[in-house]
Design a protein around this motif. Sequence first.
Motif, PDB file in Angstrom:
ATOM      1  N   ALA A  11       1.729   2.504   3.058  1.00  0.00           N
ATOM      2  CA  ALA A  11       0.827   2.138   4.113  1.00  0.00           C
ATOM      3  C   ALA A  11      -0.773   2.151   3.842  1.00  0.00           C
ATOM      4  O   ALA A  11      -1.158   2.889   2.765  1.00  0.00           O
ATOM      5  CB  ALA A  11       0.922   3.172   5.395  1.00  0.00           C
ATOM      6  N   ASN A  12      -1.282   1.035   4.445  1.00  0.00           N
ATOM      7  CA  ASN A  12      -2.443   0.629   3.521  1.00  0.00           C
ATOM      8  C   ASN A  12      -3.513   0.779   4.819  1.00  0.00           C
ATOM      9  O   ASN A  12      -3.395   0.228   6.132  1.00  0.00           O
ATOM     10  CB  ASN A  12      -2.722  -0.787   3.078  1.00  0.00           C
ATOM     11  CG  ASN A  12      -1.800  -0.866   1.727  1.00  0.00           C
ATOM     12  OD1 ASN A  12      -1.996  -0.132   0.726  1.00  0.00           O
ATOM     13  ND2 ASN A  12      -0.874  -1.823   1.674  1.00  0.00           N
ATOM     14  N   THR A  13      -4.549   1.610   4.685  1.00  0.00           N
ATOM     15  CA  THR A  13      -5.660   1.241   5.684  1.00  0.00           C
ATOM     16  C   THR A  13      -6.476   0.344   5.561  1.00  0.00           C
ATOM     17  O   THR A  13      -6.638  -0.208   4.705  1.00  0.00           O
ATOM     18  CB  THR A  13      -6.575   2.932   5.605  1.00  0.00           C
ATOM     19  OG1 THR A  13      -7.214   2.830   4.458  1.00  0.00           O
ATOM     20  CG2 THR A  13      -5.842   4.041   5.703  1.00  0.00           C
ATOM     21  N   LEU A  14      -7.125   0.129   6.701  1.00  0.00           N
ATOM     22  CA  LEU A  14      -7.964  -1.183   6.773  1.00  0.00           C
ATOM     23  C   LEU A  14      -9.111  -0.848   6.211  1.00  0.00           C
ATOM     24  O   LEU A  14      -9.754   0.020   5.945  1.00  0.00           O
ATOM     25  CB  LEU A  14      -7.979  -1.569   8.249  1.00  0.00           C
ATOM     26  CG  LEU A  14      -6.859  -1.909   9.104  1.00  0.00           C
ATOM     27  CD1 LEU A  14      -7.101  -1.973  10.443  1.00  0.00           C
ATOM     28  CD2 LEU A  14      -5.993  -2.947   8.486  1.00  0.00           C
ATOM     29  N   ALA A  15      -9.956  -2.138   5.681  1.00  0.00           N
ATOM     30  CA  ALA A  15     -11.293  -2.054   5.220  1.00  0.00           C
ATOM     31  C   ALA A  15     -12.282  -2.172   6.304  1.00  0.00           C
ATOM     32  O   ALA A  15     -11.782  -2.806   7.360  1.00  0.00           O
ATOM     33  CB  ALA A  15     -11.560  -3.286   4.328  1.00  0.00           C
ATOM     34  N   ALA A  16     -13.246  -1.538   6.185  1.00  0.00           N
ATOM     35  CA  ALA A  16     -14.464  -1.509   7.396  1.00  0.00           C
ATOM     36  C   ALA A  16     -14.926  -2.931   7.610  1.00  0.00           C
ATOM     37  O   ALA A  16     -14.874  -3.514   6.513  1.00  0.00           O
ATOM     38  CB  ALA A  16     -15.399  -0.501   7.078  1.00  0.00           C
ATOM     39  N   ALA A  17     -15.367  -3.294   8.463  1.00  0.00           N
ATOM     40  CA  ALA A  17     -16.339  -4.617   8.647  1.00  0.00           C
ATOM     41  C   ALA A  17     -17.512  -4.285   8.080  1.00  0.00           C
ATOM     42  O   ALA A  17     -17.987  -3.105   7.777  1.00  0.00           O
ATOM     43  CB  ALA A  17     -16.650  -4.758  10.029  1.00  0.00           C
TER      44      ALA A  17
END
Length: 185
Positions: A111-117
């Motif tokens: 599972a990969n967490t998202l990169a922040a904006a």
Amino acid sequence: STGGTGPYAPITATTLQAVPPAPTAVFSTTTTSITATLTVVPGHFHIDKRCAKFTRTMVSGQSSVLPAVTMCSSTAMVTLTGTEEDSQYSVAVFVNNTASQTGPESNPYTANTLAAAPSLAPGGLQQTARTATTVTLTWNAVAFLELNGVFVKYNINYTSSAKMSVDVTSGIITISGLTLASTYI
């Protein structure tokens, strides 16, 4: 003599519950959380807890293994919060039944967490050329340290009477098809 029955003592005996099999899972992620939704094979397993063992394995493409964290829930959804953005986790799921028997772990999922904006907007936006129906805009890229992850694209929004949107990957765009002598914001 005639045969009879003597006194007896009733007893209640209970068999063990079946050990639940490894569940399957579907994942959803944000920049700071991973949620595993577990599905257990139907049967008489008397499920008490659904659990997920989360192990961080990478941060921003670099190996970074942390000790596993196990979270359990009485519902089908198990959530780990406080994860690092743009990180990869190995997740194994399992269930416990009401007899405190633990089923086997699933094969690990990734599972990969998202990169922040980005934390800043591009700077130096300016109009560098124009015609009756086009305008060329340029800007400075967001500084590398402010990207908060992997750069994907710039989203250019503009309006006159209707909102328009264009995605580009460089710091220059020529927008065409504009209306003569109109103001765009």
